[in-house]
Design an enzyme around this catalytic site. Structure first.
Site, PDB file in Angstrom:
ATOM      1  N   ASN A   1      -5.088   4.059   7.241  1.00 47.54           N
ATOM      2  CA  ASN A   1      -6.420   4.544   6.861  1.00 47.54           C
ATOM      3  C   ASN A   1      -7.470   4.206   7.907  1.00 47.54           C
ATOM      4  O   ASN A   1      -8.461   4.916   8.051  1.00 47.54           O
ATOM      5  CB  ASN A   1      -6.818   3.978   5.494  1.00 47.54           C
ATOM      6  CG  ASN A   1      -6.146   4.746   4.360  1.00 47.54           C
ATOM      7  OD1 ASN A   1      -5.586   5.815   4.578  1.00 47.54           O
ATOM      8  ND2 ASN A   1      -6.190   4.200   3.165  1.00 47.54           N
TER       9      ASN A   1
ATOM     10  N   HIS B   1       0.840  -1.198   0.000  1.00 48.14           N
ATOM     11  CA  HIS B   1       0.000   0.000   0.000  1.00 48.14           C
ATOM     12  C   HIS B   1       0.876   1.250   0.000  1.00 48.14           C
ATOM     13  O   HIS B   1       1.490   1.598   1.009  1.00 48.14           O
ATOM     14  CB  HIS B   1      -0.929  -0.027   1.231  1.00 48.14           C
ATOM     15  CG  HIS B   1      -1.877   1.123   1.276  1.00 48.14           C
ATOM     16  ND1 HIS B   1      -2.273   1.724   2.436  1.00 48.14           N
ATOM     17  CD2 HIS B   1      -2.515   1.785   0.285  1.00 48.14           C
ATOM     18  CE1 HIS B   1      -3.112   2.705   2.165  1.00 48.14           C
ATOM     19  NE2 HIS B   1      -3.260   2.767   0.873  1.00 48.14           N
TER      20      HIS B   1
END
Ligand code: 3HC
Ligand code: NAI
Length: 696
Positions: A476, A426
């Site tokens: 996140n 990511h």
């Protein structure tokens, strides 16, 4: 004689070689060894002393591991002064990095020579400190106030040529440091060169220190150590040398007691510890030379750029030739930016765009790549289609990675026949700039695939953090929680602008609403719509941002969001529509707005971040608190001088934070459910740092 400094006699010259791998940090043994070496050289009747570093570097600075503990004698400033006071000619031969206390030792010797590749600097500000071993007093005498302030307040490194031009060193020579140092020292002896003490040079000419102090403070966004450099250098102008050294020492000690110093040193060690995972010890990564990237949008083109800049070959797959050309344009734009900034030569640019990058619309083009990173639309159906095809075409042993922001890597892996090869990688936008890489380890991911993720991160110059699978992984997931907290604060009476101001005051580069404008408000809107059917009724979700979007205000890209960007991207001013919509929503919900001080805002926002971070650690999504800290620091603009949310929490005191959370829970028990790990640490009187130490 201490083993950390080896003593050798070559004719008239006593040679002191530092032997404290890996970076010859100036720990107690090294300091004592230097003094003993100087004394022995004097007692033996040597005429000169050569100081150099064994291994890869001259001294890279004080031993940072000693900071925060009671200082031990001999103190580094005294070592510097003792070296300079020697009646013998003292010479430094420098290679590697002469940093901090290392450079301070060097400028205390009478002459300095360096190899061409040597680098020098005073990076103490990056540790929340100032040079504290006479550097703030000697360097200005040597190179003047402005140049030394530039070096100290930025902490930047200069190369040997720049150091020569500035007068920090006296010469550059090719060769081993011992050889060039001996030759130089002998030349100086033969020429009858005088002993040359920087402390005896005239005090430097002053500048407008008040203006310099204000400008430095404004530039450093709440970090105080750069401004302290200005105060220390002022002392060099105003006071005799010895008094200036005492003033420097007082400022250094003051900073040593600050949370900022603790936060920055935590960041220094955590940045290095983050990729050291016990389970990867002895696990060899797979070879990676050719990378496949699927999707050449915002992320795919950034990821491809990062790989190309690191010397990897890239095959980028898009849906249509037009989309592939658009991706090429984005990548060339990124690389062109690197040329403009002097990070890439035109020749390399030509080679990369000519040969290293291939664009295709056919999966067959990926049959030879070693690792593929998928960056297509954030939809499970699309991801599954892509991975099914990858499973069919990629060679055995190829690593199959997804750049998904939130989706379940286990579910993606399950549609392949090689779950062990599937991993999350990511990246953060822009992927060729942002330093963070979350390496998301799914249930079946093989250890050497994890090792390959970390090895790729290292090659790309990223800070790689191991994360487990959950909605949003480490970063996140935590972001979603503190964003929600900000939304609640707005409903209850704060304005987005006050929150942004409070959080930039805390040290974030941007507040959450300015960040949302930058990322695009449509993303959050789509997520809210997607989650609406399954939302818990106890969840408080504001609707005014939807109305903002319904009017076409998606943030910077449409010129208006929380802010109005009519005056340019940087000059966003509050969009008056926003407060109208907020006030209407409060009225509709029957909320009487409350006053929040900036401090209240910081406290709540940070409590929500810490609480979620503690859940992330407690559930094993992050292995250690420091993994969360580095995620927030390198991916979310968390101020380095606060160390990261969990280091910050430790410094605040966990019991007080838990009390706050329990207090907030009286208003909204659903959102403010205390993290079990936080409760446990408080009950046991332990800290997050204790967990870091246990995991080391
Ligand atoms: N003290 C203690 N340990 C240090 C250290 C230091 N000054 N500098 C590096 N190390 C350790 C690192 O933690 C690492 O340990 P690990 O292997 O256990 O993780 C090991 O040395 C190797 O370091 P790197 O992985 O960073 O190696 P690199 O080759 O990538 O970089 C370096 C080398 C450029 C020297 C880099 O380590 C660095 O920037 N070090 C810090 C330099 C610094 O800040 N010096 C100033 C210290 S403060 C000071 O001098 C105060 C004085 O004014 C009084
Ligand atoms: P984007 O919409 O800019 O780009 C997606 C690209 O994928 C488009 O160019 C599209 O043509 C292409 N594409 C779609 N399906 C494809 C297929 N089957 N084969 C080949 N190409 C295909 O999206 P963005 O922002 O780059 O996001 C991509 C992924 O990265 C998503 O999973 C997103 O969640 C993730 N991500 C996004 C971040 C961001 O800030 N935008 C940050 C980190 C991750």
């Amino acid at each position: 004689m201490s083993e950390a400094i080896e003593y050798e006699r070559v004719g008239d010259i006593a040679v002191l070689k530092a032997n404290n791998p890996p970076v010859n940090a100036l720990g107690m043994d090294v300091r004592a060894g230097l003094i003993a070496g100087v004394e022995r050289a004097e007692a033996e009747g040597a005429r000169a002393i050569l100081i150099y570093g064994g291994g890869r570097t001259y001294f890279a600075g004080a031993d940072i591991r000693e900071f925060g503990k009671p200082p031990t004698k001999p103190y580094l400033p005294d070592v510097c002064n003792r070296i300079e006071a020697s009646p013998l000619l003292v010479v430094s031969a420098m290679h590697g990095t002469a940093l901090g206390g290392g450079l301070e030792i060097a400028v205390s010797t009478h002459y300095r020579i360096a190899v061409p590749s040597a680098r020098m600097g005073l990076p103490e500000v990056h540790l929340g400190l100032i040079p504290g071993a006479t550097g703030t007093q000697r360097l200005p005498r040597l190179v003047g106030v402005e140049k030394s302030l530039d070096i100290m307040t930025t902490g930047r490194q200069i190369n040997a040529q720049q150091a020569l031009e500035l007068g920090v060193i006296d010469g550059i020579a090719e060769g081993e440091p011992r050889d060039i140092g001996l030759t130089y020292a002998q030349e100086l002896l033969d020429a009858g060169a005088p002993r040359r003490a920087v402390s005896e040079m005239p005090a430097p000419a002053p500048i407008d220190f008040d203006a310099a102090y204000d400008a430095t403070l404004a530039r450093s966004r709440g970090q105080i150590s750069p401004a302290y450099c200005v105060r220390a250098v002022k002392a060099a102008c105003d006071l005799p040398f010895a008094e200036g050294v005492a003033a420097e020492r007082a400022l250094f000690r003051e900073l040593m007691e600050t949370d900022q110093r603790q936060g920055m040193i935590h960041a220094f060690f955590s940045e290095r510890a983050v990729s050291k995972l016990p389970e990867l010890e002895g696990v060899a990564p797979r070879d990676v030379n050719a990378i496949g990237v699927i999707g050449g949008g915002t992320m795919g083109s950034g990821i491809a750029t990062a790989c190309l800049l690191s010397g990897l070959n890239v095959v980028l797959l898009e849906m249509t030739p037009e989309a592939a050309e658009a991706a090429r344009g984005r990548i060339e734009g990124n690389l062109g930016g690197a040329v403009k900034r002097g990070k890439l030569s035109q020749d390399k640019y030509d080679a990369i765009t000519g040969k290293a990058l291939t664009l295709s619309t056919e999966y067959a083009a990926l049959s030879d790549v070693d690792l593929v990173i998928e960056a297509v639309f954030e939809e499970m159906g699309v991801k599954k289609q892509v991975f099914t095809q990858l499973d069919a075409v990629c060679k055995r042993g190829a690593v199959l990675a997804s750049n998904t922001s939130y989706l379940d890597i286990d579910e993606i892996a399950a549609c392949t026949s090689r779950r062990g090869d599937v991993i999350g990688l990511h990246f953060f936008s822009p992927a060729h700039v942002m330093k963070l890489l979350e390496v998301v380890v799914a249930d079946a991911t093989a250890p050497d695939v994890v090792a390959t993720g970390f090895a790729l991160g290292k090659k790309l110059g990223k800070v790689s953090v191991r994360a487990g699978v959950c909605d949003g992984f480490i970063g996140n997931r935590i972001l979603k929680t503190y964003r929600t907290c900000a939304d609640h604060l707005v409903l209850d009476g704060a304005s987005p602008y006050q929150i942004d101001k409070a959080m930039t005051g805390f040290g974030f580069a941007m507040g959450p609403f300015a960040v949302a404008d930058l990322a695009g408000l449509d993303i959050g809107w789509a997520t809210r719509k997607r989650l609406a059917p399954t939302r818990d009724p106890r969840e408080r979700v504001p609707t005014y941002p939807d109305k903002l979007c319904e009017h076409g205000n998606f943030g910077q890209k449409t010129g208006k969001g929380y802010y109005d960007y009519a005056g340019g991207k940087r000059g966003g001013v509050p969009n008056p529509q926003v407060m109208e919509l907020i006030e209407a929503e409060r009225a509709e919900l029957g909320i009487a707005p409350r006053e929040f001080s900036d401090e209240d805002i910081v406290r709540r926002y940070m409590a929500s971040m810490v609480n979620e971070a503690a859940k992330v650690v407690g559930e094993g999504i992050a292995r250690r608190p420091l993994d969360v800290d580095m995620t927030l620091l390198f991916g979310y603009g968390f101020p380095r001088y606060n160390g990261g949310p969990l280091k910050w929490a430790d410094m605040q005191g966990l019991p007080a934070l838990l009390d706050d959370i329990c207090g907030y829970a009286e208003e909204d028990a659903y959102f403010w459910q205390p993290a079990p790990l936080l409760e446990q640490l408080v009950a046991e009187g332990r800290s997050f740092d204790d967990l870091n130490k246990e995991a080391a």
